[in-house]
Design an enzyme around this catalytic site. Structure first.
Site, PDB file in Angstrom:
ATOM      1  N   LEU B  67       0.887  -1.237  -0.104  1.00  0.00           N
ATOM      2  CA  LEU B  67      -0.177   0.042   0.051  1.00  0.00           C
ATOM      3  C   LEU B  67       0.875   1.208   0.097  1.00  0.00           C
ATOM      4  O   LEU B  67       0.488   2.140  -0.219  1.00  0.00           O
ATOM      5  CB  LEU B  67      -0.755  -0.065   1.187  1.00  0.00           C
ATOM      6  CG  LEU B  67      -1.688  -1.269   1.360  1.00  0.00           C
ATOM      7  CD1 LEU B  67      -2.562  -1.355   2.453  1.00  0.00           C
ATOM      8  CD2 LEU B  67      -2.712  -1.548   0.039  1.00  0.00           C
ATOM      9  N   ARG B  68       2.137   1.143   0.215  1.00  0.00           N
ATOM     10  CA  ARG B  68       3.345   2.037   0.068  1.00  0.00           C
ATOM     11  C   ARG B  68       3.284   3.077   1.160  1.00  0.00           C
ATOM     12  O   ARG B  68       3.795   3.832   1.217  1.00  0.00           O
ATOM     13  CB  ARG B  68       3.232   2.727  -1.269  1.00  0.00           C
ATOM     14  CG  ARG B  68       3.357   1.901  -2.549  1.00  0.00           C
ATOM     15  CD  ARG B  68       4.590   1.137  -2.353  1.00  0.00           C
ATOM     16  NE  ARG B  68       5.176   0.646  -3.623  1.00  0.00           N
ATOM     17  CZ  ARG B  68       6.161  -0.350  -3.700  1.00  0.00           C
ATOM     18  NH1 ARG B  68       6.834  -0.729  -2.700  1.00  0.00           N
ATOM     19  NH2 ARG B  68       6.267  -0.804  -5.171  1.00  0.00           N
ATOM     20  N   ASP B 309       0.691  -9.628  -5.584  1.00  0.00           N
ATOM     21  CA  ASP B 309       1.976  -9.133  -5.438  1.00  0.00           C
ATOM     22  C   ASP B 309       2.048  -7.733  -6.088  1.00  0.00           C
ATOM     23  O   ASP B 309       2.689  -7.199  -6.638  1.00  0.00           O
ATOM     24  CB  ASP B 309       3.180  -9.784  -6.230  1.00  0.00           C
ATOM     25  CG  ASP B 309       4.448  -9.480  -5.686  1.00  0.00           C
ATOM     26  OD1 ASP B 309       4.562  -8.848  -4.656  1.00  0.00           O
ATOM     27  OD2 ASP B 309       5.476  -9.598  -6.535  1.00  0.00           O
TER      28      ASP B 309
END
Lengths: 317, 431
Positions: B67-68, B309
């Site tokens: 999700l960064r 991924d």
């Protein structure tokens, strides 16, 4: 997947790799180079084929030698040549590869000669300049991938001395793993129908599945040299001489250095090539490099004619 | 909110149900599944969804989605990626700890859980870092991290060179019954590599990562599982030999499970073509033979789950030569289409196909998360995905909600279009 080197008519739009080029295209380049070889012996060496065109040497990786040969070739075709050593200019200021390319495209460049340390960088530039169909990209060496003008000048040299490709045995010797020169030469040889292409080197310097390029693998140089017509030596980079790939330059020379004794195993009229710069005493003995079989300096001369041929063909398409 | 989902093809992988039925949702749960008369006596729908011609399935459970946040908001934000998740029918996802800072402190995990909850979209299950800073040296406070909401512990793609630390980490985690999720890769063999050490890397002059990098790490991990009894989930297998080793380990009774990414189930090194940076992935795309073994392993159950991924990467980081480009591909919205494509090609029944993206991954996350995800049955949470399995969609940057538009599947036509996603009994997406 379209071949990114060819335009919609199947003509050469960019020269990115020898792989994937039709045999006719390779032969056409070699034949065109013939007409430029004689030119270099004349007093007035220039022809006006690229007059008014701007050729940009974009060297993201330093190479005085290759850049100079491209510069001479472009100037003999009467082009304007601009040299940019990019690793010392804009990218160190943070400008991206493609921003640099956009800027130069806006200056109405006609041709980019690209040298880059990363395999595939010229493909990315070629993709990026698709909106400018008059712009041509020539790969002057990308990472380990390809050095097509070197491969072509090697083919030219072989044809000059051996006339025919269809009966030859060619040995490519040394650090194939890291060599863009080897890849371009091997693809050229297999495309032109050379029946016996060999690679010779220790397992640490041969890439995985190299046989699938259409070559025979030898680890014993004495066996691999037997009866070959052409010996193509590769340069061993300093940084690879001591480490996990090789224990020492001396030991490499002992097993894979080209000495007069090893050369004697080849055909009596075999020629010896090297893309330069040479490591004397590492991959090649001086007695061979300077000996009667060596065609290393003619390679350089032919290199200019071949690069002129490539540029003039691209500019005409 | 009471919702009546009418006349859909209800597929529940756990029970194997695959029939035209109605689903009744109330107060966040599925209250009944069955024919039109199955509704509870007092059920008055506030909304009716006509699912004629659509599949009604449990919401998807994705075992690997970056999700960064925190730290890489220029690549993607929690908000964009959570919208991407529900647009892809994903209602639960596991995020690896490779944020900046990494998820090695309870406070970071609590913050992430809180931010995710307040968006009211998919459920987020973080993996805690197994070692501080993911540096592979000091163990994290696993007990505290678990209390903060971590479902398991992981090194993400960070190097785990020291087998002593790995051994101790597995011992410590298993002391408390925590699972450890590992992507098997020997860091020394993989060093500097960007592509499978095979024919394509040889032709293109790309530095190779040999299959041995995975096989050696896997062998090490399996031995340490044997030694410690730790529960280990093996992430994103890429080699045929890796699948074989897991098959043997399961036959031996070792407590291991594993997944494969949707990219590796469909693509091989050949797809790199002329240096397509979208095919720069971790682990690398391997040979056609490896791909065939992964697809087969997923079909026969050796590989438990298919994951996206998901790794959104900003445009600039992909506009670089292959080896300099940042690896990863966006995938949350492609998980369902790629699962369906794989299932159709392998001629598998739909319930079996959906098991790899619903019930199986939910089981791997475990019951520790409170609710039973990946199931469509009366009494269970109403996390649902209602999709049209027959519509083909052309994938383009414009169709993707994720901030990352980087995928090798741009231009592909893939099956499956999500029409409704429900989380906790509420419609959170309509397409």
């Amino acid at each position: 997947m379209n071949n990114p080197q060819l335009n919609a008519r199947g003509e050469l739009q960019h020269l990115l790799s020898v792989e994937g080029l039709p045999r006719e295209t390779l032969l056409h380049i070699l034949a065109t180079a013939d007409s430029f070889v004689g030119l270099t012996d004349r007093d007035v060496k220039k022809v006006p084929l690229l007059r008014g065109k701007s050729v940009f040497n974009l060297f993201f990786e330093n190479s005085t030698r290759t850049r100079t040969t491209f510069e001479i070739a472009a100037k003999r075709l009467s082009a304007d040549v601009i040299n940019l050593n990019i690793n010392t200019s804009s990218t160190s200021k943070g400008e991206s590869l493609l921003d640099t390319v956009d800027n130069l495209s806006a200056m109405h460049a006609d041709m980019f000669i690209v040298r880059h340390a990363s395999s595939g960088a010229p493909y990315q530039i070629a993709r990026h300049v698709t909106p400018h169909p008059h712009l041509h990209v020539v790969n002057a060496g990308d990472g380990r991938h390809a050095h097509p003008t070197q491969g072509l000048l090697d083919l030219y040299t072989i044809r000059h001395y051996k006339k025919e490709f269809s009966q030859l045995s060619v040995a490519v010797i040394g650090d194939v793993l890291h060599s863009r020169v080897a890849r371009s030469l091997i693809h050229g040889l297999t495309t032109l129908g050379v029946p016996d292409v060999r690679v010779i080197g220790p397992k640490t310097l041969l890439p995985a599945g190299v046989e699938q390029l259409g070559v025979k693998v030898f680890h014993d140089m004495n066996k691999g040299m037997a009866g070959v017509d052409v010996v193509a030596m590769l340069r061993l980079q300093n940084e690879r001489m001591n480490g996990p790939l090789l224990p020492s330059a001396q030991e490499f020379f002992k097993s894979y250095g080209l000495t007069p004794e090893k050369l004697a195993l080849a055909k009596p009229d075999a020629i010896v090539m090297h893309p330069g710069p040479m490591n004397r005493g590492v991959e090649i003995d001086s007695a061979v490099a300077d000996g009667p079989s060596s065609v290393i300096l003619p390679q350089v001369t032919f290199g200019i004619a071949v690069r002129m041929a490539v540029m003039s063909i691209l500019a005409g398409n | 909110m009471k919702i009546h989902i009418k006349n859909g093809r209800v597929v529940d992988p756990r029970s194997g149900t695959d029939a035209i039925q109605d689903v009744y949702v109330a107060a966040g749960r599925v209250v009944a599944v069955g024919t039109a008369g199955a509704a509870p006596a007092d059920f008055k729908a506030q909304r009716t969804i006509d699912a004629t011609g659509l599949v009604v399935a449990p919401g998807l459970v994705d075992l690997s989605a970056r999700l960064r946040e925190p730290g890489f908001e220029y690549k993607a934000t929690l908000e964009t990626e959570m919208h991407a998740a529900v647009a892809g029918g994903v209602t639960s996802l596991v995020c690896p700890p490779d944020t900046d800072p990494p998820l090695d402190e309870p406070g970071l995990v609590e913050m992430l859980k809180y931010r995710a909850r307040s968006l009211n979209l998919a459920h987020v299950h973080p993996l805690g870092a197994m070692t501080v800073q993911l540096a592979g040296k000091r163990l994290t406070e696993m007990v505290l991290l678990q209390e903060a909401g971590c479902v398991a512990f992981s090194q993400a793609d960070a190097l785990m060179a020291d087998t002593q630390v790995l051994w101790r980490a597995l011992q410590y985690a298993s002391t408390f019954g925590f699972a450890v999720w590992l992507r098997p890769q020997d860091g020394f063999l993989a060093k500097d590599g960007v592509a499978h050490d095979g024919q394509v890397a040889t032709r293109l002059g790309l530095a190779g990562i040999p299959a041995s990098a995975e096989i050696i790490a896997l062998t090490t991990i399996l031995q340490l599982v044997r030694d410690t009894g730790a529960r280990v989930h093996l992430q994103r297998l890429s080699t045929a030999r890796g699948v074989e080793l897991v098959r043997l380990a399961k036959a031996e009774g070792l407590p291991v499970s594993c997944d494969v990414s949707a990219h590796h189930a469909h693509l091989s090194e050949m797809d790199i073509g002329y240096f397509d940076p979208h095919c720069h992935l971790v682990p690398p795309l391997r040979s056609d033979r490896d791909r065939a073994a992964l697809r087969q392993g997923l079909a026969d159950g050796t590989i438990d789950a298919l994951c996206s991924d998901h790794a959104p990467v900003d445009e600039d980081a992909k506009q670089l030569p292959f080896s300099e480009s940042e690896p990863g591909a966006t995938g949350l919205e492609l998980l369902l289409p790629l699962a369906l494509k794989w299932g159709t090609e392998m001629k598998l029944p739909l319930a079996r196909v959906l098991a790899t993206v619903t019930n199986n991954p939910a089981r791997i996350i475990g019951n520790g998360v409170g609710t039973q995800a990946g199931v469509l049955a009366a009494g269970e949470t109403a996390d649902l995905c209602i999709f049209d399995a027959n519509t083909m969609q052309r994938i383009s940057a414009g169709t993707l909600k994720s901030q990352g538009k980087n995928t090798p599947f741009l231009g592909y036509e893939l099956p499956g279009k999500v029409r409704y996603t429900l989380v906790g009994g509420l419609v959170v997406y309509e397409g």
